[in-house]
Design an enzyme around this catalytic site. Structure first.
Site, mmCIF file in Angstrom:
data_model
loop_
_atom_site.group_PDB
_atom_site.id
_atom_site.type_symbol
_atom_site.label_atom_id
_atom_site.label_comp_id
_atom_site.label_asym_id
_atom_site.label_seq_id
_atom_site.Cartn_x
_atom_site.Cartn_y
_atom_site.Cartn_z
ATOM 1 N N GLU A 1 115.565 90.440 107.329
ATOM 2 C CA GLU A 1 114.338 90.961 106.713
ATOM 3 C C GLU A 1 113.101 90.667 107.562
ATOM 4 O OE1 GLU A 1 114.732 92.979 104.453
ATOM 5 O OE2 GLU A 1 116.431 92.386 103.204
ATOM 6 N N HIS B 1 110.763 85.472 100.524
ATOM 7 C CA HIS B 1 111.557 86.440 99.763
ATOM 8 C C HIS B 1 112.664 85.688 99.054
ATOM 9 C CE1 HIS B 1 114.142 89.731 98.683
ATOM 10 N NE2 HIS B 1 115.097 89.316 99.494
ATOM 11 N N HIS C 1 115.464 85.801 95.185
ATOM 12 C CA HIS C 1 116.102 86.620 94.148
ATOM 13 C C HIS C 1 116.018 85.916 92.781
ATOM 14 C CE1 HIS C 1 119.034 88.102 97.598
ATOM 15 N NE2 HIS C 1 117.791 88.535 97.764
ATOM 16 N N GLU D 1 98.410 81.843 81.701
ATOM 17 C CA GLU D 1 98.115 81.463 83.082
ATOM 18 C C GLU D 1 98.312 82.594 84.095
ATOM 19 O OE1 GLU D 1 97.741 77.818 84.769
ATOM 20 O OE2 GLU D 1 96.356 78.492 83.216
ATOM 21 N N HIS E 1 116.608 93.760 93.243
ATOM 22 C CA HIS E 1 116.896 92.947 94.431
ATOM 23 C C HIS E 1 116.179 91.599 94.386
ATOM 24 C CE1 HIS E 1 117.538 92.692 99.025
ATOM 25 N NE2 HIS E 1 117.136 91.520 98.572
#
Ligand code: 2HA
Ligand code: ZN
Length: 271
Positions: free
Chosen positions: A116, A139, A141, A169, A210
């Site tokens: 990525e 990144h 999941h 919040e 994803h």
């Protein structure tokens, strides 16, 4: 030269990846992090003129020439970073041609940076324009955030609004909201460009079915952004199928934003 295994940035990477693994967000090789380092801090631990090997990145990152990043390795597991950082992480510098990474340390089994990397570097380029202090792209999941993308409309305004409504919040932590991308093939330049385009407006970008991208000035801030989305998504998944008798009204979200003097997405409220 100091021992790089004791470098604060390495310690932070080990702690962050282990923490994220234990939260259940980074199964197998899921997730990746890139963290921009200052040349001066790296010099204390490495001869930065010694390039171990060069690795093509496959795209042009001219804006980042000379910048140094510590990046998680492709096909490597967050679970393992703390036990063998030199195999699972690498320190790279973007070479003069803008399309090659010079490996300064790590990936010791012959590996390379995350698949990525395009989405990471393109996001760094965009976020640095908005905030010169931005150093991290992350990144991961997170389970409830992903679950939410199965059952919620994939629209920036609607998704952000639902998350903001879940707990007080949220609007304080990300008044700029959340961008949402539809399902796309991952690991290529196209999703990288789409992510970076969303990063023009947001520090958080959800990849439907994803995961999520976050950008911030350090690992703590970036993790905190994602953690707050995930908490709200968990609340949503716990309550979405039940009758709702209480909610935070749009007028109340506005009151919170004003009380904290926030520059928030006013167009994301229905007032
Ligand atoms: O690195 O999470 O998106 C594994 C992934 C790809
Ligand atoms: Zn992923």
């Amino acid at each position: 030269m100091k021992n790089i295994l004791n470098a604060p940035f390495l310690e932070e990477m080990k702690k962050t990846t282990s923490n994220m693994y234990r939260l259940g967000w980074d199964e197998r090789n899921g997730g990746n992090i890139s963290y921009m380092l200052e040349e001066d801090e790296v010099k204390e631990y490495l001869d930065i003129n010694k390039v171990i090997r060069t690795i093509p990145t496959g795209f042009d990152a001219t804006e980042l020439i000379g910048k140094i990043f510590i990046v998680t390795g492709t096909a490597k597991y967050f679970k393992n970073v703390e036990f063998d950082p030199e195999k699972n992480l690498g320190i790279i510098r973007i070479a003069e041609d803008g399309t090659t990474a010079q490996l300064l340390w790590g990936y010791k089994d012959g590996g390379k940076f995350t698949s990525e990397l395009p989405a990471h570097l393109m996001s760094h380029i965009v976020r640095l324009k908005h905030d010169p202090q931005n150093r991290v792209v992350m990144h991961t999941h997170p389970t409830h955030t992903l679950a939410m993308t199965h059952i919620h409309e994939l629209d920036d305004k609607k998704f952000t609004h639902t998350i903001w409504e879940m707990c007080t919040e949220c609007i304080v932590v990300f008044p700029d909201g959340i961008g949402v991308l539809p399902w796309m093939v991952c690991g290529n330049e196209e999703i990288g460009k789409a992510t970076a385009q969303k990063m023009e407006e947001y520090r958080l970008v959800v990849w439907a079915l994803h995961g999520i991208y976050g950008a911030g000035k350090d690992l703590d801030e970036t993790f905190g952004l994602i953690e707050t989305v995930e908490k709200a998504a968990q609340l949503y998944m716990l309550t979405a199928h039940m009758p709702h008798i209480n909610t935070i009204l749009d007028k109340e979200l506005k009151d919170v934003a004003e009380a904290f003097n926030l520059d928030y997405r006013k167009d994301f409220l229905n007032l």
